[in-house]
Design a protein around this motif. Structure first.
Motif, PDB file in Angstrom:
ATOM      1  N   GLY A  28     -33.949 -68.744  65.224  1.00 28.17           N
ATOM      2  CA  GLY A  28     -34.850 -67.689  65.707  1.00 28.17           C
ATOM      3  C   GLY A  28     -36.208 -68.141  66.209  1.00 28.17           C
ATOM      4  O   GLY A  28     -36.894 -67.382  66.890  1.00 28.17           O
ATOM      5  N   GLY A  29     -36.629 -69.346  65.880  1.00 28.61           N
ATOM      6  CA  GLY A  29     -37.886 -69.877  66.412  1.00 28.61           C
ATOM      7  C   GLY A  29     -37.617 -70.990  67.406  1.00 28.61           C
ATOM      8  O   GLY A  29     -36.520 -71.079  67.959  1.00 28.61           O
ATOM      9  N   TYR A  72     -32.110 -66.792  58.406  1.00 32.13           N
ATOM     10  CA  TYR A  72     -32.790 -66.511  59.672  1.00 32.13           C
ATOM     11  C   TYR A  72     -34.186 -67.118  59.694  1.00 32.13           C
ATOM     12  O   TYR A  72     -34.804 -67.336  58.646  1.00 32.13           O
ATOM     13  CB  TYR A  72     -32.846 -65.005  59.955  1.00 32.13           C
ATOM     14  CG  TYR A  72     -33.976 -64.256  59.297  1.00 32.13           C
ATOM     15  CD1 TYR A  72     -33.898 -63.868  57.967  1.00 32.13           C
ATOM     16  CD2 TYR A  72     -35.131 -63.953  60.011  1.00 32.13           C
ATOM     17  CE1 TYR A  72     -34.944 -63.185  57.360  1.00 32.13           C
ATOM     18  CE2 TYR A  72     -36.180 -63.263  59.418  1.00 32.13           C
ATOM     19  CZ  TYR A  72     -36.084 -62.888  58.093  1.00 32.13           C
ATOM     20  OH  TYR A  72     -37.118 -62.217  57.487  1.00 32.13           O
ATOM     21  N   THR A  73     -34.642 -67.410  60.895  1.00 33.87           N
ATOM     22  CA  THR A  73     -35.990 -67.921  61.098  1.00 33.87           C
ATOM     23  C   THR A  73     -36.801 -66.824  61.770  1.00 33.87           C
ATOM     24  O   THR A  73     -36.448 -66.391  62.876  1.00 33.87           O
ATOM     25  CB  THR A  73     -35.958 -69.194  61.976  1.00 33.87           C
ATOM     26  OG1 THR A  73     -35.111 -70.153  61.331  1.00 33.87           O
ATOM     27  CG2 THR A  73     -37.348 -69.771  62.160  1.00 33.87           C
ATOM     28  N   PRO A  74     -37.842 -66.329  61.100  1.00 32.77           N
ATOM     29  CA  PRO A  74     -38.643 -65.260  61.706  1.00 32.77           C
ATOM     30  C   PRO A  74     -39.241 -65.722  63.042  1.00 32.77           C
ATOM     31  O   PRO A  74     -39.465 -66.918  63.250  1.00 32.77           O
ATOM     32  CB  PRO A  74     -39.743 -65.003  60.676  1.00 32.77           C
ATOM     33  CG  PRO A  74     -39.265 -65.603  59.394  1.00 32.77           C
ATOM     34  CD  PRO A  74     -38.373 -66.740  59.792  1.00 32.77           C
TER      35      PRO A  74
END
Lengths: 260, 260
Positions: free
Chosen positions: B136-137, B251-253
């Motif tokens: 996600g980043g 998940y990666t914010p």
């Protein structure tokens, strides 16, 4: 009445639509879209899915990702089958992370929902395929948007990957609200890589208005680009193969020499 | 006799088959495969394409990529329609770069051939989708194989991206000939990231023998892995969401705090 919502049957799928051309939509994603009752996403992506009876569209503007994700989860909790649509791959600077942010912050009951992510062809793969194999070595994907991270983080990351010799794919390179970031990134790249380093500017790959250009790094900062552009900055080893009447092929050889 | 080869009509397409399940093969790639007369590639990928009359298979062992590519170009120059097949995306540590290496080094007449690259779902996208949104980043893809680059280059690149906060996808993590590189890479990661950092080990995603595990970084180095494993090392910000009876979501914010 067979389609009346019932708690327990609802699900959320975060679906990658690929670059735009339906020939790049996977059969798995197409099957999910065919099952969905609700379609949630940024309006140009929602508009890509053909109309059919019973499909409810919830198109929204950009920058409301977490609200949109919470809406999807609430609909699924009420028993609806919900597809959240993203261009490209939903896990690459798109809706999947926002969905899990909303899940973590939201109603604990949402964690019992069936949640799936359907991968798609992300822009850097589509752009790379159009010109050859520019991602042939180690590479990275960095978003130039400073909406969600400070610009100093962007530049520190760019410096690190430029020094380390990675090919660099830039997502969200430029917008009306962020007009100078791409130029700044390319000037930073020019401090670390030769002026002839190939840069690929691929706009709207797989759509009717596709345009792909290959420019030397020294000229790339002045080239027009927009939100639909994906930029690939080659490594020092990235090469051009000229061809008649077309953009040259761009590729990064697989081998890397020992550090000098 | 309508299919007799004629110089000028030949082409080469480098085709991404995706992770394995035909539901991840794009319709565009499937259409190319249906047109091909010759199929070239590493034998397990060639074996994935269904038999049909008139399709000639040229399966080869690993590590002969450039020879295989030159063979494809020579066949096309003789008028054949040739598909070079790769698992995942052909531009990501696969056959596309080898094809252009062979093109640049080979017969100048080959440059007039029609050469296309068909993108596919690469392993890191398939693996990420299975567990949530770990990419996600900002992220990078690094091959741990030191067949084509010195190990010092691999470690220098890993250090750079670990320091810079990128999520790291590792391709070619381990093989019988390279048994220690993955452990070394994970121990290097542990010098830069917390012992609880999520690591995804995704094996054979989209195939019958798929197995996906999520482990804390401190335990990942001892986990079994093989050539079919794709490893994702989370960023400091990467999070787990537990769920009953299944691997936690990872998940990666999207947001990054200012540098400390």
């Amino acid at each position: 009445m067979t389609d009346a919502p019932a708690p327990g049957r609802g699900w959320v799928a975060v679906v990658g639509l690929g670059p735009g051309d339906p020939r790049y939509l996977t059969p798995s994603a197409a099957a999910i879209l065919a099952e969905a009752e609700d379609l949630i996403g940024y309006f140009p992506y929602v508009a890509r899915v053909p109309e059919r009876p019973g499909l409810v569209r919830h198109a929204s503007d950009n920058r409301v990702e977490v609200e949109r994700a919470a809406h999807a989860l609430a609909l699924a909790a009420a028993g609806r089958r919900v597809a959240v649509v993203s261009g490209g791959d939903p896990g690459v600077f798109a809706m999947a992370a926002a969905l899990f942010e909303a899940l973590e912050a939201g109603d604990p009951a949402w964690r019992r929902l069936t949640i799936t992510v359907e991968p798609g062809i992300t822009a850097m793969l589509a752009a790379a395929a159009r010109v050859g194999a520019p991602l042939g070595g180690d590479f990275c994907a960095i978003s130039l948007s400073d909406n969600l991270k400070p610009w100093e983080v962007v530049t520190a990351r760019l410096e690190a990957v430029l020094r380390a010799g990675l090919v660099v794919a830039l997502y969200n390179p430029i917008s009306r609200a962020r007009p100078w970031q791409l130029g700044a990134a390319l000037r930073l790249a020019a401090e670390h890589r030769g002026s002839e380093t190939p840069v690929v500017l691929a706009r709207a790959v797989g759509r009717d208005d596709e345009s792909v250009r290959v420019l030397p790094l020294a000229e790339a900062a002045d080239a027009p680009a927009d939100m639909a552009t994906l930029v690939i900055i080659g490594a020092e080893s990235t090469r051009l193969i000229p061809r008649e009447g077309a953009t040259p092929y761009v590729y990064t050889p697989r081998s890397v020499e020992a550090a000098r």
